[in-house]
Enzyme design. Structure first.
Site, PDB file in Angstrom:
ATOM      1  N   SER A 269       0.831  -1.217   0.000  1.00 53.95           N
ATOM      2  CA  SER A 269       0.000   0.000   0.000  1.00 53.95           C
ATOM      3  C   SER A 269       0.861   1.260   0.000  1.00 53.95           C
ATOM      4  O   SER A 269       0.612   2.194  -0.784  1.00 53.95           O
ATOM      5  CB  SER A 269      -0.970   0.008   1.186  1.00 53.95           C
ATOM      6  OG  SER A 269      -0.285  -0.224   2.399  1.00 53.95           O
ATOM      7  N   HIS A 299      -1.828  -8.885   1.908  1.00 53.01           N
ATOM      8  CA  HIS A 299      -1.529  -7.615   2.610  1.00 53.01           C
ATOM      9  C   HIS A 299      -2.706  -7.318   3.549  1.00 53.01           C
ATOM     10  O   HIS A 299      -3.012  -8.121   4.430  1.00 53.01           O
ATOM     11  CB  HIS A 299      -1.280  -6.536   1.547  1.00 53.01           C
ATOM     12  CG  HIS A 299      -0.761  -5.224   2.057  1.00 53.01           C
ATOM     13  ND1 HIS A 299      -0.137  -5.074   3.257  1.00 53.01           N
ATOM     14  CD2 HIS A 299      -0.790  -3.971   1.490  1.00 53.01           C
ATOM     15  CE1 HIS A 299       0.203  -3.803   3.441  1.00 53.01           C
ATOM     16  NE2 HIS A 299      -0.191  -3.108   2.377  1.00 53.01           N
ATOM     17  N   HIS A 345       5.884 -12.654   7.379  1.00 53.91           N
ATOM     18  CA  HIS A 345       6.086 -11.268   6.955  1.00 53.91           C
ATOM     19  C   HIS A 345       7.262 -11.206   5.989  1.00 53.91           C
ATOM     20  O   HIS A 345       8.207 -11.986   6.110  1.00 53.91           O
ATOM     21  CB  HIS A 345       6.350 -10.350   8.160  1.00 53.91           C
ATOM     22  CG  HIS A 345       6.108  -8.910   7.840  1.00 53.91           C
ATOM     23  ND1 HIS A 345       7.084  -8.099   7.329  1.00 53.91           N
ATOM     24  CD2 HIS A 345       4.985  -8.159   7.930  1.00 53.91           C
ATOM     25  CE1 HIS A 345       6.573  -6.899   7.127  1.00 53.91           C
ATOM     26  NE2 HIS A 345       5.307  -6.903   7.476  1.00 53.91           N
ATOM     27  N   ARG A 354       3.204  -4.756  16.595  1.00 48.02           N
ATOM     28  CA  ARG A 354       1.808  -4.318  16.446  1.00 48.02           C
ATOM     29  C   ARG A 354       0.869  -5.430  16.942  1.00 48.02           C
ATOM     30  O   ARG A 354      -0.209  -5.151  17.459  1.00 48.02           O
ATOM     31  CB  ARG A 354       1.510  -3.972  14.976  1.00 48.02           C
ATOM     32  CG  ARG A 354       2.396  -2.856  14.435  1.00 48.02           C
ATOM     33  CD  ARG A 354       2.198  -2.666  12.946  1.00 48.02           C
ATOM     34  NE  ARG A 354       2.565  -3.852  12.183  1.00 48.02           N
ATOM     35  CZ  ARG A 354       2.422  -3.996  10.866  1.00 48.02           C
ATOM     36  NH1 ARG A 354       1.889  -3.013  10.158  1.00 48.02           N
ATOM     37  NH2 ARG A 354       2.783  -5.100  10.250  1.00 48.02           N
ATOM     38  N   ASP A 400      -2.135  -8.449  11.509  1.00 50.35           N
ATOM     39  CA  ASP A 400      -3.489  -8.864  11.152  1.00 50.35           C
ATOM     40  C   ASP A 400      -3.991 -10.063  11.960  1.00 50.35           C
ATOM     41  O   ASP A 400      -5.179 -10.365  11.951  1.00 50.35           O
ATOM     42  CB  ASP A 400      -3.551  -9.191   9.654  1.00 50.35           C
ATOM     43  CG  ASP A 400      -3.203  -7.986   8.815  1.00 50.35           C
ATOM     44  OD1 ASP A 400      -3.756  -6.904   9.082  1.00 50.35           O
ATOM     45  OD2 ASP A 400      -2.351  -8.107   7.919  1.00 50.35           O
TER      46      ASP A 400
HETATM   47  N1  CMX Z   1       1.398 -19.730   5.817  1.00 46.67           N
HETATM   48  C1  CMX Z   1       1.820 -20.622   4.904  1.00 46.67           C
HETATM   49  N2  CMX Z   1       2.884 -20.433   4.124  1.00 46.67           N
HETATM   50  C2  CMX Z   1       3.582 -19.292   4.292  1.00 46.67           C
HETATM   51  C3  CMX Z   1       3.227 -18.322   5.254  1.00 46.67           C
HETATM   52  C4  CMX Z   1       2.074 -18.569   6.024  1.00 46.67           C
HETATM   53  N3  CMX Z   1       1.626 -17.696   6.915  1.00 46.67           N
HETATM   54  N4  CMX Z   1       4.100 -17.300   5.176  1.00 46.67           N
HETATM   55  C5  CMX Z   1       4.980 -17.614   4.197  1.00 46.67           C
HETATM   56  N5  CMX Z   1       4.655 -18.808   3.660  1.00 46.67           N
HETATM   57  C6  CMX Z   1       5.274 -19.482   2.512  1.00 46.67           C
HETATM   58  C7  CMX Z   1       5.133 -18.574   1.303  1.00 46.67           C
HETATM   59  O1  CMX Z   1       3.837 -18.686   0.714  1.00 46.67           O
HETATM   60  C8  CMX Z   1       6.246 -19.093   0.427  1.00 46.67           C
HETATM   61  O2  CMX Z   1       5.804 -20.275  -0.191  1.00 46.67           O
HETATM   62  P1  CMX Z   1       6.228 -20.626  -1.713  1.00 46.67           P
HETATM   63  O3  CMX Z   1       7.721 -20.770  -1.673  1.00 46.67           O
HETATM   64  O4  CMX Z   1       5.487 -21.893  -1.992  1.00 46.67           O
HETATM   65  O5  CMX Z   1       5.792 -19.480  -2.553  1.00 46.67           O
HETATM   66  C9  CMX Z   1       7.331 -19.434   1.443  1.00 46.67           C
HETATM   67  O6  CMX Z   1       6.650 -19.610   2.697  1.00 46.67           O
HETATM   68  C10 CMX Z   1       8.373 -18.358   1.615  1.00 46.67           C
HETATM   69  O7  CMX Z   1       7.716 -17.141   1.891  1.00 46.67           O
HETATM   70  P2  CMX Z   1       8.431 -15.996   2.759  1.00 46.67           P
HETATM   71  O8  CMX Z   1       9.663 -15.587   2.019  1.00 46.67           O
HETATM   72  O9  CMX Z   1       8.567 -16.409   4.172  1.00 46.67           O
HETATM   73  O10 CMX Z   1       7.322 -14.884   2.763  1.00 46.67           O
HETATM   74  P3  CMX Z   1       7.043 -13.729   1.680  1.00 46.67           P
HETATM   75  O11 CMX Z   1       7.950 -12.603   1.960  1.00 46.67           O
HETATM   76  O12 CMX Z   1       7.055 -14.281   0.300  1.00 46.67           O
HETATM   77  O13 CMX Z   1       5.524 -13.367   1.993  1.00 46.67           O
HETATM   78  C11 CMX Z   1       3.668 -12.867   3.360  1.00 46.67           C
HETATM   79  C12 CMX Z   1       5.166 -12.628   3.123  1.00 46.67           C
HETATM   80  C13 CMX Z   1       3.169 -11.913   4.429  1.00 46.67           C
HETATM   81  C14 CMX Z   1       2.921 -12.573   2.039  1.00 46.67           C
HETATM   82  C15 CMX Z   1       3.458 -14.350   3.781  1.00 46.67           C
HETATM   83  O14 CMX Z   1       4.103 -14.585   5.015  1.00 46.67           O
HETATM   84  C16 CMX Z   1       1.994 -14.730   3.885  1.00 46.67           C
HETATM   85  O15 CMX Z   1       1.395 -15.085   2.865  1.00 46.67           O
HETATM   86  N6  CMX Z   1       1.376 -14.648   5.115  1.00 46.67           N
HETATM   87  C17 CMX Z   1      -0.037 -14.894   5.283  1.00 46.67           C
HETATM   88  C18 CMX Z   1      -0.844 -13.680   4.795  1.00 46.67           C
HETATM   89  C19 CMX Z   1      -0.703 -12.511   5.747  1.00 46.67           C
HETATM   90  O16 CMX Z   1      -0.827 -12.642   6.954  1.00 46.67           O
HETATM   91  N7  CMX Z   1      -0.472 -11.312   5.181  1.00 46.67           N
HETATM   92  C20 CMX Z   1      -0.435 -10.045   5.998  1.00 46.67           C
HETATM   93  C21 CMX Z   1       0.965  -9.468   6.155  1.00 46.67           C
HETATM   94  C22 CMX Z   1       0.934  -8.169   6.928  1.00 46.67           C
HETATM   95  C23 CMX Z   1       0.243  -7.089   6.145  1.00 46.67           C
HETATM   96  O17 CMX Z   1       0.777  -6.664   5.112  1.00 46.67           O
HETATM   97  O18 CMX Z   1      -0.863  -6.669   6.514  1.00 46.67           O
END
Ligand code: CMX
Length: 463
Positions: A269, A299, A345, A354, A400
């Site tokens: 964002s 996000h 994250h 947070r 979140d």
């Molecule tokens: N559950 C399951 N798998 C997860 C995970 C979770 N909570 N967090 C990361 N992973 C997975 C990723 O999907 C990725 O899988 P692939 O290799 O198959 O694509 C792998 O672990 C590596 O990811 P990462 O490098 O640890 O995380 P990213 O930087 O790519 O992504 C985020 C960060 C937040 C998108 C991810 O942790 C996620 O999807 N979390 C759940 C959604 C969420 O809570 N989002 C809110 C974040 C805060 C905000 O912006 O508001």
């Protein structure tokens, strides 16, 4: 970054924050715009000096993996309001969340920081006085009315249109009255851009609660939104417009808006708002773009997804589940190829402060709430499972994971609306940077991209 460099950076940020606090007490009667007008020439010189001294210094090379990997760790943005440390979390102008909670002005009888104070801090780097914060509350209340055509636009949206889509639509429409767009059309000198960007930003922040409340009342209620009370603060007015007027809910809203406001510049964002703003799109157009990014499930929409996921879990494991039952459910989510919402994250590598701030609020106000207890149980279980699964780089909860349970406790259980609350809050961070982007004459953002074929050719024979 080396840990010694990181420590030095933290010390410097703290020293800056302390220096700035003492500066602010001398200027207590000034408005935010007057203070900004004083700060801008100094900051322009500061940036000139930084560029002259360090302009050709390197922040390191980028790898091909980073290009395919969502640019993680690529250092390519300047963001003044906050800096995120992977281990200790966000600092707003040098202040951690607990420090900001302590230092920022509160409402009479309240204990949570007023978001007005946080905005002042983000914009100026200074902790405002009570008087300055009161001035901002009054100014935002005075600017809160939304144009009739925007009300009509919202009233015509079907209830089935997601609240975030309605929100973005209405914010885009505010561009109709943009002071920046008008000034630009009239050939304003670029040195003056910040002034109308400031006016639009103040209007944007002031009008978001009225828009959000109208969406809420249209979708879930009778469409009637109570009037703003010009003597009340931003969060009190917002809560009241939503229909939640207890002092405890208002305190939650003050905390919520403060901690969701800014998370440095690279998140979807913030970065989107900054990118779109770099084309000199006005703050309304820039922020509606930011909202569309916030509406993604990886996000901001994650706050909605967390509660849905927990409720689905409750449907499967029942009330008071054993740890084993919860663990089984978490594994079934992962095995189904889905993410556990609220965990992980892109930058953070520890529990999000947070999350901790909201957990502490829950421990103070709703320690026996069954849903809070389940969230706390999940916190004990999920990180170990994510570690065992071995993919996520950060197994800890983010912001979140906790917000929904607090809102639900006070009766705000319309999950589709949760990201709108995040959207009201995030405007403080995006708007404060947009003002500085225009004050510092930040150019059009335009990084270089390559095709896969070009990458192959570039490195062929060099592996
Ligand atoms: N559950 C399951 N798998 C997860 C995970 C979770 N909570 N967090 C990361 N992973 C997975 C990723 O999907 C990725 O899988 P692939 O290799 O198959 O694509 C792998 O672990 C590596 O990811 P990462 O490098 O640890 O995380 P990213 O930087 O790519 O992504 C985020 C960060 C937040 C998108 C991810 O942790 C996620 O999807 N979390 C759940 C959604 C969420 O809570 N989002 C809110 C974040 C805060 C905000 O912006 O508001």
């Amino acid at each position: 970054m080396l840990s010694s460099t990181r420590i030095a950076l933290r010390q410097q940020l703290r020293a800056n924050a302390n220096r700035q606090f003492s500066a602010s007490s001398a200027v207590s009667a000034q408005s935010l715009k007057e203070r900004l007008a004083e700060l801008i020439p100094k900051e322009i010189e500061n940036v000139k000096e930084v560029r002259a001294k360090y302009g050709n210094k390197s922040f390191g090379d980028n790898t091909v993996d980073q290009m395919y990997g969502g640019m993680r760790g690529v250092k390519g943005l300047v963001w003044e309001g906050s800096v995120l440390d992977a281990d200790e979390g966000i600092r707003f102008r040098g202040l951690s969340i607990p420090e900001a909670q302590k230092a920022l002005p509160k409402a009479p009888g309240g204990s949570e920081p007023l978001p007005e104070g946080l905005f002042w801090l983000l914009v100026t780097g200074e902790v405002p006085t009570d008087e300055q914060v009161k001035g901002l509350s009054a100014e935002w209340a005075a600017r809160a009315e939304i144009p009739d055509f925007v009300k009509e636009l919202l009233d015509r949206c079907p209830n089935t249109l997601h609240p975030m889509s309605q929100f973005s639509l209405a914010v885009t429409a505010l561009n109709h009255d943009s002071a920046f767009a008008k000034a630009y059309a009239n050939g304003v000198n670029k040195k003056e851009y910040w002034q109308t960007t400031y006016e639009d930003s103040m209007d944007l922040i002031a009008k978001l609660p009225a828009i959000a409340a109208r969406i809420f009342r249209n979708v879930y209620g009778d469409g009637k939104v109570p009037a703003i009370d010009p003597t009340k603060d931003y969060s009190a007015n917002f809560s009241n417009m939503l229909g939640y007027s207890s002092e405890e809910f208002i305190e939650l809203m003050r905390l919520y808006i403060t901690i969701h406001s800014d998370h440095e510049g690279g998140n979807v964002s913030a970065h989107t708002g900054h990118l779109v703003g770099s084309a000199l799109s006005d703050p309304f157009l820039s922020y509606s773009a930011a909202l569309n990014g916030l509406a993604g499930p990886l996000h901001g929409l994650a706050n909605q997804e967390v509660l849905r996921w927990i409720q689905k879990m409750q449907g499967v494991v029942g009330n008071n589940p054993t740890d084993e039952k919860v663990a089984e459910y978490v594994w079934s989510t992962l095995k189904g190829g889905q993410v556990v919402p609220g965990y992980g994250h892109a930058v953070l590598r520890k529990t999000d402060p947070r999350y901790t701030a909201q957990r502490e609020f829950a421990l103070r106000h709703l320690p026996e709430d069954p849903l809070f207890k389940l969230v706390a149980q999940i916190y004990k279980i999920v990180p170990n499972i994510l570690l065992e699964a071995g993919k996520a780089k950060n197994p800890w909860p983010n912001v979140d994971a906790h917000s929904g349970v607090l809102l639900t406790y006070y009766g705000l259980n319309q999950q589709d609306f949760y990201t709108v609350l995040f959207g009201v809050s995030r405007a403080l961070g995006v708007a404060s940077q947009l003002i500085w982007d225009r004050a510092l004459g930040m150019p059009l953002e335009r990084p270089k991209s390559f095709s896969t074929e070009a990458i192959k050719q570039m490195f062929a024979g060099k592996a």
